[in-house]
Motif scaffolding. Structure first.
Motif, short mmCIF file in Angstrom:
data_model
loop_
_atom_site.label_atom_id
_atom_site.label_comp_id
_atom_site.label_asym_id
_atom_site.label_seq_id
_atom_site.Cartn_x
_atom_site.Cartn_y
_atom_site.Cartn_z
N ILE A 35 0.86 -1.19 0.00
CA ILE A 35 0.00 0.00 0.00
C ILE A 35 0.90 1.24 0.00
O ILE A 35 1.73 1.40 0.88
CB ILE A 35 -0.93 0.01 1.23
CG1 ILE A 35 -1.89 -1.19 1.18
CG2 ILE A 35 -1.70 1.33 1.32
CD1 ILE A 35 -2.73 -1.37 2.44
N LEU A 52 -5.61 5.17 -2.53
CA LEU A 52 -6.84 4.68 -1.91
C LEU A 52 -7.71 5.79 -1.32
O LEU A 52 -8.79 5.52 -0.79
CB LEU A 52 -6.50 3.68 -0.80
CG LEU A 52 -5.62 2.49 -1.23
CD1 LEU A 52 -5.27 1.63 -0.02
CD2 LEU A 52 -6.33 1.66 -2.30
N GLN A 98 -6.77 -2.80 0.69
CA GLN A 98 -7.38 -1.52 1.03
C GLN A 98 -8.44 -1.71 2.12
O GLN A 98 -8.77 -2.83 2.49
CB GLN A 98 -8.06 -0.94 -0.19
CG GLN A 98 -9.15 -1.85 -0.78
CD GLN A 98 -9.52 -1.43 -2.18
OE1 GLN A 98 -10.33 -0.54 -2.39
NE2 GLN A 98 -8.90 -2.07 -3.17
#
Ligand SMILES: [Zn+2]
Ligand SMILES: [Zn+2]
Length: 221
Positions: A41, A67, A154
Motif C-alpha cells: 500500500i 486509496l 485496502q
C-alpha cells in the motif's frame, strides 16, 4: 477549576523511529508504515496540513494516495481523537443517490491502533508482533479487503458503492476482514531494542544478542 487535558498524558512515550527514508514520531507510526509496505500500500507521511471546519490545524499521519484514505496512528496513551473524527466527518461522502466522489464513498479516515496480540488458540505459526488493529473514528466500520482486479489491499465499508477505491472494480464477492479476524499481520520495524521487539521467527535472542551483558565482546567466529 477543572483541569484541562489537551496535552498527551504522562504515560505517552514516543520514541522517534527511523524506517526507510523517514523518521517517524513514534515506533507505532514506523510499524504502521512497515505494515502498509508489507501489503504493497502506497503511503505518504504527514504530506499536508489541513484546516478543519473548526479552524484547527491538523496534520494526519498517513495519506494513502491510491486509496483516498487517511490513517492517524494513536497509541494507548493518546486517547484524544477529536481532530481525527472531525476530519472523517468532513471528508465523508454526502452524495444523495449515485456517489460522484473522487473516491467511492468519499475519503476514508482510520485510526491506526497498537497491534492485536496473537490468539493463543491459533494453531501453527503465531506472529510475535500480532495483527493490525484499526478503528473507524466516524461513519460505517471499515474492513480490510483485496481487490480481485488490481490486487490492491485496502479498507472499505459495507455501504454502497462497494468498489475498489483504486480501480473501481466491484468488490461484492470478496472476503472482508475485521481487526478481530486477525488477518492483517502487523510488522514491527525494530528488532534490537530489548523487551519490546523480537525477531518474528526462530529462537528468542540471548542476553548477549540483546546487548544485556556487561562483559567483553563475545567471540562470534
Ligand atoms: Zn459520494
Ligand atoms: Zn482494484
Amino acid at each position: 477549576m477543572v483541569p484541562t487535558s489537551d496535552g498527551p498524558g504522562p504515560s505517552m512515550v514516543s520514541i522517534p523511529t527511523r524506517y526507510g527514508d523517514t523518521t517517524f514520531r513514534s515506533r507505532l507510526e514506523a510499524d504502521w508504515a512497515a505494515t502498509l509496505d508489507s501489503n504493497n500500500i502506497e503511503w505518504e507521511y504527514e504530506p499536508e496540513t489541513i484546516t478543519l471546519d473548526s479552524g484547527t490545524l491538523y496534520v494526519p499521519d498517513f495519506w494513502l494516495p491510491e486509496l483516498g484514505t487517511w490513517i492517524e496512528v494513536k497509541g494507548p496513551g493518546i486517547p484524544r481523537t477529536e481532530k481525527t473524527k472531525e476530519l472523517a466527518h468532513t471528508r465523508a461522502c454526502r452524495c444523495e443517490n449515485t456517489c460522484t466522489c473522487r473516491w467511492p464513498g468519499g475519503e476514508f479516515v482510520l485510526l491506526g491502533r497498537p497491534s492485536l496480540a496473537s490468539d493463543r488458540t491459533e494453531t501453527g505459526h503465531q506472529p510475535r508482533s500480532g495483527y493490525a488493529n484499526w478503528e473507524t473514528p466516524f461513519g460505517p466500520s471499515t474492513y480490510f479487503v483485496t481487490c480481485p482486479a488490481c490486487a490492491r489491499a485496502q479498507w472499505t465499508t459495507l455501504k454502497r458503492p462497494w468498489r475498489c477505491r483504486a480501480c473501481r472494480a466491484l468488490l461484492e464477492k470478496e472476503q472482508v476482514h475485521r481487526p478481530v479476524d486477525r488477518f492483517v499481520r502487523f510488522i514491527e520495524t525494530t528488532t534490537r531494542t530489548g523487551l519490546f521487539a523480537m525477531p518474528d521467527l526462530g529462537e528468542p535472542l540471548t542476553d548477549a544478542e540483546l546487548g544485556l551483558t556487561d562483559g567483553p565482546e563475545d567471540d562470534w567466529s
